[in-house]
Design a protein around this motif. Structure first.
Motif, mmCIF file in Angstrom:
data_model
loop_
_atom_site.group_PDB
_atom_site.id
_atom_site.type_symbol
_atom_site.label_atom_id
_atom_site.label_comp_id
_atom_site.label_asym_id
_atom_site.label_seq_id
_atom_site.Cartn_x
_atom_site.Cartn_y
_atom_site.Cartn_z
ATOM 1 N N ASN A 88 0.752 -0.431 20.093
ATOM 2 C CA ASN A 88 1.268 0.913 20.334
ATOM 3 C C ASN A 88 0.428 1.568 21.423
ATOM 4 O O ASN A 88 -0.702 1.979 21.186
ATOM 5 C CB ASN A 88 1.206 1.727 19.032
ATOM 6 N N LEU A 89 0.985 1.638 22.626
ATOM 7 C CA LEU A 89 0.350 2.326 23.750
ATOM 8 C C LEU A 89 1.049 3.666 23.875
ATOM 9 O O LEU A 89 2.271 3.732 23.972
ATOM 10 C CB LEU A 89 0.522 1.522 25.042
ATOM 11 N N PHE A 90 0.297 4.747 23.848
ATOM 12 C CA PHE A 90 0.932 6.061 23.831
ATOM 13 C C PHE A 90 0.061 7.086 24.538
ATOM 14 O O PHE A 90 -1.078 6.818 24.913
ATOM 15 C CB PHE A 90 1.205 6.508 22.381
ATOM 16 N N GLU A 99 -3.254 1.418 19.969
ATOM 17 C CA GLU A 99 -3.399 0.952 18.595
ATOM 18 C C GLU A 99 -2.787 -0.432 18.447
ATOM 19 O O GLU A 99 -1.777 -0.746 19.078
ATOM 20 C CB GLU A 99 -2.675 1.895 17.623
ATOM 21 N N ILE A 100 -3.400 -1.229 17.604
ATOM 22 C CA ILE A 100 -2.777 -2.455 17.097
ATOM 23 C C ILE A 100 -2.342 -2.081 15.686
ATOM 24 O O ILE A 100 -3.176 -1.715 14.844
ATOM 25 C CB ILE A 100 -3.760 -3.642 17.066
ATOM 26 N N LEU A 145 10.158 8.238 15.646
ATOM 27 C CA LEU A 145 9.247 7.528 14.758
ATOM 28 C C LEU A 145 8.167 6.828 15.582
ATOM 29 O O LEU A 145 8.440 6.301 16.662
ATOM 30 C CB LEU A 145 10.013 6.496 13.925
ATOM 31 N N PHE A 146 6.956 6.816 15.050
ATOM 32 C CA PHE A 146 5.835 6.149 15.694
ATOM 33 C C PHE A 146 5.284 5.095 14.745
ATOM 34 O O PHE A 146 5.132 5.395 13.555
ATOM 35 C CB PHE A 146 4.725 7.150 16.036
ATOM 36 N N GLU A 175 6.055 -2.567 25.380
ATOM 37 C CA GLU A 175 6.673 -1.251 25.411
ATOM 38 C C GLU A 175 5.872 -0.352 26.337
ATOM 39 O O GLU A 175 4.644 -0.423 26.345
ATOM 40 C CB GLU A 175 6.687 -0.636 24.016
ATOM 41 N N PRO A 176 6.549 0.484 27.112
ATOM 42 C CA PRO A 176 5.793 1.434 27.927
ATOM 43 C C PRO A 176 5.126 2.473 27.028
ATOM 44 O O PRO A 176 5.560 2.679 25.900
ATOM 45 C CB PRO A 176 6.872 2.078 28.814
ATOM 46 N N PRO A 177 4.081 3.097 27.498
ATOM 47 C CA PRO A 177 3.435 4.140 26.684
ATOM 48 C C PRO A 177 4.430 5.228 26.296
ATOM 49 O O PRO A 177 5.236 5.661 27.116
ATOM 50 C CB PRO A 177 2.343 4.701 27.607
ATOM 51 N N ALA A 178 4.403 5.616 25.048
ATOM 52 C CA ALA A 178 5.278 6.682 24.555
ATOM 53 C C ALA A 178 4.556 8.016 24.704
ATOM 54 O O ALA A 178 3.364 8.112 24.485
ATOM 55 C CB ALA A 178 5.615 6.444 23.095
ATOM 56 N N ARG A 179 5.266 9.022 25.112
ATOM 57 C CA ARG A 179 4.694 10.362 25.227
ATOM 58 C C ARG A 179 5.020 11.129 23.961
ATOM 59 O O ARG A 179 6.147 11.119 23.517
ATOM 60 C CB ARG A 179 5.239 11.083 26.443
ATOM 61 N N THR A 180 4.009 11.805 23.422
ATOM 62 C CA THR A 180 4.238 12.570 22.203
ATOM 63 C C THR A 180 4.318 14.064 22.473
ATOM 64 O O THR A 180 4.470 14.834 21.551
ATOM 65 C CB THR A 180 3.124 12.303 21.177
#
Length: 181
Positions: A88-90, A99-100, A145-146, A175-180
């Motif tokens: 999880n790249l965000f 995160e892994i 969802l994350f 996956e590209p980094p997700a923006r929160t």
């Protein structure tokens, strides 16, 4: 006896500047899924993720998800089942996070209230005020969802619960980094 430091709102969380292994538990029961709120720095709700947290040094991911559910909800989790591991790249409030994520299927213990009786659980996690609640699966799938892999896993579990045939859906390679926010 030392007093605990005061708690802080969850939106004050910032991602650490390192890869962080976490274990989360996907608990689906009676058409609902148990989720924690994810808030931006301004307090705005930006999505949800299952309960769980960091994996300690020399702790297995399975032991970590059981420990986190015990700490956060007082639940004794028996035989969590690994569904998937993802990266999880965000970005959270302009700060990168990495995160892994070990995603486990977990069952609600019989002594825990079912979704129809349970309301919202307000807890203190790592000094942060966090809200956890049962959410209808349809509502969760319509929201954010994350990590993003969770949407695919939850949709497949919901389809199986409804008696629909579910073809395996391959996980995306990256996956590209997700923006929160």
């Amino acid at each position: 006896m030392m007093a605990s430091p005061p708690s802080r709102p969850a939106h004050e969380w910032i991602p650490p500047r390192r890869v962080r292994p976490i274990a989360i538990g996907l608990c689906v029961d009676e058409g609902h899924v148990l989720l924690m709120e994810v808030r931006a720095g301004n307090g705005k709700l930006v999505g949800h993720r299952p309960p769980g947290g960091g994996i300690e040094f020399m702790e297995s991911a399975e032991a970590a998800v059981a420990r986190e559910f015990a700490e956060e909800l007082g639940w004794r989790i028996v035989r969590p089942r690994l569904l998937e591991t993802c990266e999880n790249l965000f970005e959270h409030d302009g700060r990168p996070g990495h995160e892994i994520v070990f995603i486990f299927a977990v069952e609600r213990p019989q002594d825990a209230p079912p979704p129809s009786e349970a309301g919202r659980f307000d807890i203190i996690d790592g000094g942060l005020e966090v809200a956890i609640r049962w959410m209808p699966v349809e509502e969760a799938l319509a929201g954010t969802l994350f990590p993003s892999a969770l949407t695919r896993l939850l949709a497949a579990r919901a389809a199986r619960a409804a008696g629909q045939a579910v073809a395996p859906i391959p996980a995306p390679r990256s996956e590209p980094p997700a923006r929160t926010s």
